[in-house]
Design a protein around this motif. Sequence first.
Motif, PDB file in Angstrom:
ATOM      1  N   PRO A  29      51.454  26.112  -7.111  1.00  0.00           N
ATOM      2  CA  PRO A  29      52.197  27.421  -7.228  1.00  0.00           C
ATOM      3  C   PRO A  29      53.653  27.037  -7.485  1.00  0.00           C
ATOM      4  O   PRO A  29      54.454  26.133  -7.344  1.00  0.00           O
ATOM      5  CB  PRO A  29      52.173  27.791  -5.646  1.00  0.00           C
ATOM      6  CG  PRO A  29      51.610  26.592  -4.910  1.00  0.00           C
ATOM      7  CD  PRO A  29      51.196  25.529  -5.801  1.00  0.00           C
ATOM      8  N   ASP A  33      55.946  32.307  -6.543  1.00  0.00           N
ATOM      9  CA  ASP A  33      54.512  32.474  -5.984  1.00  0.00           C
ATOM     10  C   ASP A  33      54.633  32.576  -4.531  1.00  0.00           C
ATOM     11  O   ASP A  33      53.694  33.051  -3.614  1.00  0.00           O
ATOM     12  CB  ASP A  33      53.308  31.710  -6.243  1.00  0.00           C
ATOM     13  CG  ASP A  33      53.136  31.504  -7.692  1.00  0.00           C
ATOM     14  OD1 ASP A  33      53.216  32.660  -8.391  1.00  0.00           O
ATOM     15  OD2 ASP A  33      52.713  30.390  -8.457  1.00  0.00           O
ATOM     16  N   VAL A  34      55.798  32.222  -3.991  1.00  0.00           N
ATOM     17  CA  VAL A  34      56.111  32.096  -2.443  1.00  0.00           C
ATOM     18  C   VAL A  34      56.526  33.611  -1.924  1.00  0.00           C
ATOM     19  O   VAL A  34      57.383  34.368  -2.499  1.00  0.00           O
ATOM     20  CB  VAL A  34      57.305  31.213  -2.229  1.00  0.00           C
ATOM     21  CG1 VAL A  34      57.493  31.113  -0.735  1.00  0.00           C
ATOM     22  CG2 VAL A  34      56.837  29.905  -2.622  1.00  0.00           C
ATOM     23  N   VAL A  60      52.264  30.793   0.759  1.00  0.00           N
ATOM     24  CA  VAL A  60      51.927  30.512  -0.625  1.00  0.00           C
ATOM     25  C   VAL A  60      50.450  30.295  -0.614  1.00  0.00           C
ATOM     26  O   VAL A  60      49.886  29.673   0.352  1.00  0.00           O
ATOM     27  CB  VAL A  60      52.732  29.482  -1.274  1.00  0.00           C
ATOM     28  CG1 VAL A  60      52.381  28.220  -0.740  1.00  0.00           C
ATOM     29  CG2 VAL A  60      52.460  29.532  -2.812  1.00  0.00           C
ATOM     30  N   CYS A 126      51.053  36.795   3.235  1.00  0.00           N
ATOM     31  CA  CYS A 126      50.386  36.113   2.062  1.00  0.00           C
ATOM     32  C   CYS A 126      49.509  37.230   1.282  1.00  0.00           C
ATOM     33  O   CYS A 126      49.537  37.166   0.197  1.00  0.00           O
ATOM     34  CB  CYS A 126      49.522  35.064   2.335  1.00  0.00           C
ATOM     35  SG  CYS A 126      49.892  33.694   1.203  1.00  0.00           S
ATOM     36  N   PRO A 130      52.776  38.352  -4.872  1.00  0.00           N
ATOM     37  CA  PRO A 130      53.893  37.087  -4.945  1.00  0.00           C
ATOM     38  C   PRO A 130      55.445  37.383  -5.215  1.00  0.00           C
ATOM     39  O   PRO A 130      55.637  38.444  -6.002  1.00  0.00           O
ATOM     40  CB  PRO A 130      53.083  36.550  -6.204  1.00  0.00           C
ATOM     41  CG  PRO A 130      51.739  36.824  -6.336  1.00  0.00           C
ATOM     42  CD  PRO A 130      51.833  38.271  -5.759  1.00  0.00           C
TER      43      PRO A 130
END
Length: 139
Positions: A29, A33-34, A60, A126, A130
């Motif tokens: 990732p 993407d976090v 993530v 999550c 992203p």
Amino acid sequence: MPTAVGIVLAVGFSLPAGAVVTEVSDLFPEAEDVRMQVIHKAKDEADWPFTAESGVLACVKVLKKPAVYFVPEQTPEAKRAFAIDTDLLGMSLINLGMTDVLKPYGSLETLLKRITPFVTMGRRLCAQPPGTSLSGSEL
């Protein structure tokens, strides 16, 4: 952004050996993407699990599963993210050498009671797109 980079580095330590990967982004990732949320200890919060009074809760997806991390707000800045999970054995292996993030606890039950709400909140984080960065208690 250093927080996101630390989380991506920590993810590398938490991948199971021999994992079959179908998408490159699931294995590696990237910072975008976090998903992150700033969290703070409430004034009268007795079950706050961390030694730091505030920090960033992050999530993530790794191998299509949410991985939750805490990055304490401290000086000097944390070198990497601290993985939190209800799988205490896995959590302890991933976080080897990081002994100053959690407040002392008397039993594993106490530790689970303290971290489970944050693991749950991180997994809900999550579910966000992203790159999401929340500054308050939206979740």
